[in-house]
Write a protein that holds these residues in place. Structure first.
Motif, PDB file in Angstrom:
ATOM      1  N   LEU A 241       1.151  -0.568   0.391  1.00 50.57           N
ATOM      2  CA  LEU A 241       0.102  -0.070   0.029  1.00 50.57           C
ATOM      3  C   LEU A 241       0.930   1.501   0.218  1.00 50.57           C
ATOM      4  O   LEU A 241       0.615   2.185   0.118  1.00 50.57           O
ATOM      5  CB  LEU A 241      -0.963  -0.172   1.227  1.00 50.57           C
ATOM      6  CG  LEU A 241      -1.870  -1.510   0.957  1.00 50.57           C
ATOM      7  CD1 LEU A 241      -2.318  -1.016   2.885  1.00 50.57           C
ATOM      8  CD2 LEU A 241      -3.483  -1.220  -0.143  1.00 50.57           C
ATOM      9  N   GLY A 242       2.097   0.853  -0.118  1.00 55.77           N
ATOM     10  CA  GLY A 242       2.770   2.328   0.016  1.00 55.77           C
ATOM     11  C   GLY A 242       3.562   2.703   0.778  1.00 55.77           C
ATOM     12  O   GLY A 242       3.619   1.700   2.159  1.00 55.77           O
ATOM     13  N   ALA A 243       4.301   3.344   1.488  1.00 59.01           N
ATOM     14  CA  ALA A 243       5.365   4.003   2.422  1.00 59.01           C
ATOM     15  C   ALA A 243       5.215   4.946   3.001  1.00 59.01           C
ATOM     16  O   ALA A 243       4.303   5.904   2.379  1.00 59.01           O
ATOM     17  CB  ALA A 243       6.706   3.321   1.621  1.00 59.01           C
ATOM     18  N   ASP A 244       6.201   5.465   3.854  1.00 63.15           N
ATOM     19  CA  ASP A 244       5.975   6.752   4.155  1.00 63.15           C
ATOM     20  C   ASP A 244       6.811   7.892   2.976  1.00 63.15           C
ATOM     21  O   ASP A 244       6.312   8.667   3.332  1.00 63.15           O
ATOM     22  CB  ASP A 244       6.543   6.539   5.252  1.00 63.15           C
ATOM     23  CG  ASP A 244       7.798   6.454   5.190  1.00 63.15           C
ATOM     24  OD1 ASP A 244       8.217   6.122   4.467  1.00 63.15           O
ATOM     25  OD2 ASP A 244       8.783   6.599   6.411  1.00 63.15           O
ATOM     26  N   ASP A 245       7.279   7.301   2.377  1.00 64.41           N
ATOM     27  CA  ASP A 245       8.100   8.361   1.326  1.00 64.41           C
ATOM     28  C   ASP A 245       8.019   7.935  -0.109  1.00 64.41           C
ATOM     29  O   ASP A 245       8.277   8.811  -1.395  1.00 64.41           O
ATOM     30  CB  ASP A 245       9.241   8.335   1.272  1.00 64.41           C
ATOM     31  CG  ASP A 245      10.415   6.703   1.589  1.00 64.41           C
ATOM     32  OD1 ASP A 245       9.676   5.965   1.231  1.00 64.41           O
ATOM     33  OD2 ASP A 245      11.430   6.524   0.972  1.00 64.41           O
ATOM     34  N   TRP A 246       6.682   6.688  -0.545  1.00 72.47           N
ATOM     35  CA  TRP A 246       5.731   6.526  -1.546  1.00 72.47           C
ATOM     36  C   TRP A 246       4.776   6.209  -1.740  1.00 72.47           C
ATOM     37  O   TRP A 246       4.530   5.748  -0.877  1.00 72.47           O
ATOM     38  CB  TRP A 246       6.843   5.436  -2.330  1.00 72.47           C
ATOM     39  CG  TRP A 246       6.370   4.626  -3.034  1.00 72.47           C
ATOM     40  CD1 TRP A 246       5.772   3.420  -4.357  1.00 72.47           C
ATOM     41  CD2 TRP A 246       6.566   5.411  -5.130  1.00 72.47           C
ATOM     42  NE1 TRP A 246       5.527   4.053  -5.261  1.00 72.47           N
ATOM     43  CE2 TRP A 246       6.226   4.699  -5.569  1.00 72.47           C
ATOM     44  CE3 TRP A 246       7.777   7.075  -5.178  1.00 72.47           C
ATOM     45  CZ2 TRP A 246       6.637   4.936  -6.963  1.00 72.47           C
ATOM     46  CZ3 TRP A 246       7.774   6.913  -6.170  1.00 72.47           C
ATOM     47  CH2 TRP A 246       7.227   6.372  -7.279  1.00 72.47           C
ATOM     48  N   ASP A 247       3.505   6.953  -2.053  1.00 68.23           N
ATOM     49  CA  ASP A 247       2.395   6.513  -2.707  1.00 68.23           C
ATOM     50  C   ASP A 247       1.618   6.112  -2.431  1.00 68.23           C
ATOM     51  O   ASP A 247       0.350   5.200  -2.994  1.00 68.23           O
ATOM     52  CB  ASP A 247       1.964   8.260  -2.529  1.00 68.23           C
ATOM     53  CG  ASP A 247       2.134   8.687  -1.896  1.00 68.23           C
ATOM     54  OD1 ASP A 247       2.146   9.096  -0.304  1.00 68.23           O
ATOM     55  OD2 ASP A 247       2.069  10.450  -2.442  1.00 68.23           O
ATOM     56  N   HIS A 248       2.188   5.074  -3.319  1.00 60.10           N
ATOM     57  CA  HIS A 248       2.325   3.822  -4.452  1.00 60.10           C
ATOM     58  C   HIS A 248       2.403   2.361  -4.683  1.00 60.10           C
ATOM     59  O   HIS A 248       3.194   2.675  -3.596  1.00 60.10           O
ATOM     60  CB  HIS A 248       2.119   4.108  -6.269  1.00 60.10           C
ATOM     61  CG  HIS A 248       1.626   5.591  -6.596  1.00 60.10           C
ATOM     62  ND1 HIS A 248       1.002   5.822  -7.120  1.00 60.10           N
ATOM     63  CD2 HIS A 248       2.624   6.826  -6.918  1.00 60.10           C
ATOM     64  CE1 HIS A 248       1.014   6.860  -7.666  1.00 60.10           C
ATOM     65  NE2 HIS A 248       2.338   7.770  -7.507  1.00 60.10           N
ATOM     66  N   PRO A 249       1.896   1.216  -4.972  1.00 57.77           N
ATOM     67  CA  PRO A 249       1.834   0.149  -4.282  1.00 57.77           C
ATOM     68  C   PRO A 249       3.388   0.113  -4.852  1.00 57.77           C
ATOM     69  O   PRO A 249       4.316   0.103  -5.633  1.00 57.77           O
ATOM     70  CB  PRO A 249       1.514  -0.856  -4.876  1.00 57.77           C
ATOM     71  CG  PRO A 249       0.763   0.296  -5.702  1.00 57.77           C
ATOM     72  CD  PRO A 249       0.632   1.689  -5.401  1.00 57.77           C
ATOM     73  N   LEU A 250       4.425  -0.593  -3.291  1.00 56.61           N
ATOM     74  CA  LEU A 250       5.589  -1.024  -4.007  1.00 56.61           C
ATOM     75  C   LEU A 250       5.752  -2.072  -4.023  1.00 56.61           C
ATOM     76  O   LEU A 250       6.841  -2.729  -5.022  1.00 56.61           O
ATOM     77  CB  LEU A 250       6.537  -1.042  -2.437  1.00 56.61           C
ATOM     78  CG  LEU A 250       6.353   0.599  -1.808  1.00 56.61           C
ATOM     79  CD1 LEU A 250       7.734   0.987  -0.664  1.00 56.61           C
ATOM     80  CD2 LEU A 250       8.099   1.322  -2.991  1.00 56.61           C
ATOM     81  N   GLY A 251       5.170  -3.326  -4.023  1.00 55.09           N
ATOM     82  CA  GLY A 251       5.424  -4.802  -4.265  1.00 55.09           C
ATOM     83  C   GLY A 251       5.677  -6.277  -2.970  1.00 55.09           C
ATOM     84  O   GLY A 251       4.989  -5.194  -2.161  1.00 55.09           O
ATOM     85  N   GLY A 252       6.206  -6.968  -3.573  1.00 52.96           N
ATOM     86  CA  GLY A 252       7.055  -7.705  -2.349  1.00 52.96           C
ATOM     87  C   GLY A 252       7.417  -7.903  -2.652  1.00 52.96           C
ATOM     88  O   GLY A 252       8.737  -7.810  -3.744  1.00 52.96           O
ATOM     89  N   ILE A 253       8.445  -8.580  -0.967  1.00 45.54           N
ATOM     90  CA  ILE A 253       9.316  -9.357  -1.138  1.00 45.54           C
ATOM     91  C   ILE A 253       9.424 -10.716  -0.569  1.00 45.54           C
ATOM     92  O   ILE A 253       8.690 -10.936   0.234  1.00 45.54           O
ATOM     93  CB  ILE A 253      10.262  -8.181  -0.389  1.00 45.54           C
ATOM     94  CG1 ILE A 253       9.999  -7.015  -0.443  1.00 45.54           C
ATOM     95  CG2 ILE A 253      11.519  -9.748  -0.137  1.00 45.54           C
ATOM     96  CD1 ILE A 253      10.870  -6.181   0.212  1.00 45.54           C
ATOM     97  N   GLN A 254      10.015 -12.027  -1.749  1.00 48.51           N
ATOM     98  CA  GLN A 254       9.826 -13.064  -0.978  1.00 48.51           C
ATOM     99  C   GLN A 254      11.562 -13.565  -1.121  1.00 48.51           C
ATOM    100  O   GLN A 254      11.892 -13.510  -2.030  1.00 48.51           O
ATOM    101  CB  GLN A 254       8.528 -13.862  -1.657  1.00 48.51           C
ATOM    102  CG  GLN A 254       9.553 -14.161  -2.962  1.00 48.51           C
ATOM    103  CD  GLN A 254       7.916 -15.238  -3.895  1.00 48.51           C
ATOM    104  OE1 GLN A 254       6.841 -14.665  -3.948  1.00 48.51           O
ATOM    105  NE2 GLN A 254       8.370 -16.191  -4.694  1.00 48.51           N
TER     106      GLN A 254
END
Length: 210
Positions: A22-35
């Motif tokens: 859902l984003g981060a404090d410095d990025w308003d758009h979806p960031l993706g996933g880490i696996q």
């Protein structure tokens, strides 16, 4: 790939993070996933390493590095673009390469996701890498594992092939329920979403037949 101080990497492919979707404090758009991925070996690391790697760390052979490595797959979302096409040539064969475009948000999302992941490892006291906290490599289009899209759905037959129930606008008995109706692939494995939608469409078909 993060490099641990201790060779304790027996728990590969047991962790996935999508909390940043859902984003981060410095990025308003979806960031993706880490696996986490399956364990890399010395041959893989040697094949991907730059030519200067052996000279820079002669006391850290690739075999030792592999024992200390923890591997991650970072993926971000390709946003849908109406201009993208898979076209046929005059002989009916799909030409290569086929058209694929990305938006600036796609590359920015991946860069932000990668940077945040590297920063997380840099702050973890159990990690140590000779030149950086993580070693990264982008994957080409040939590494694609979960194809999706190409059969757009919507309410307007002029701009989509399927309606909202995944039925072809122009045919009464054709439904498409694989991942080709996805507007984008997202950043997680698509199987459960495809199954859930197939069950939804199945209920619709059953109701229609009754």
């Amino acid at each position: 790939m993060a490099v641990l101080k201790e060779p304790d990497t027996q728990f590969q492919k047991t962790l996935a993070l999508n909390d940043w979707y859902l984003g981060a404090d410095d990025w308003d758009h979806p960031l993706g996933g880490i696996q986490m991925l399956g364990k890399s070996d010395s041959d893989q690391i040697r094949g991907e390493a730059p030519q200067w790697a052996g000279m820079a760390s002669p006391d850290l052979p690739f075999e030792v590095l592999a024992h200390h490595a923890v591997d991650f797959w970072l993926c971000t979302e390709d946003l849908p673009l109406p201009e993208n096409r898979v076209t046929l040539d005059s002989d009916g064969d799909i030409p290569s390469p086929w058209t694929r475009r990305t938006t600036p948000k796609d590359s920015s999302a991946f860069s932000t996701n990668s940077r945040r992941c590297s920063a997380t490892w840099a702050c973890t006291p159990t990690t140590c890498c000779r030149t950086a906290s993580t070693c990264t490599k982008g994957m080409p289009i040939g590494a694609t594992a979960h194809q999706a899209g190409t059969v757009r759905f919507g309410t307007d037959p002029q701009t989509s092939a399927l309606d909202v129930d995944c039925k072809a606008h122009d045919l009464g008995n054709l439904y498409v329920v694989d991942t080709s109706f996805f507007p984008s692939i997202g950043a997680v494995n698509p199987s459960l979403t495809a199954i859930a939608n197939a069950l939804r469409v199945g209920d619709h078909i059953a109701e229609r037949l009754s």
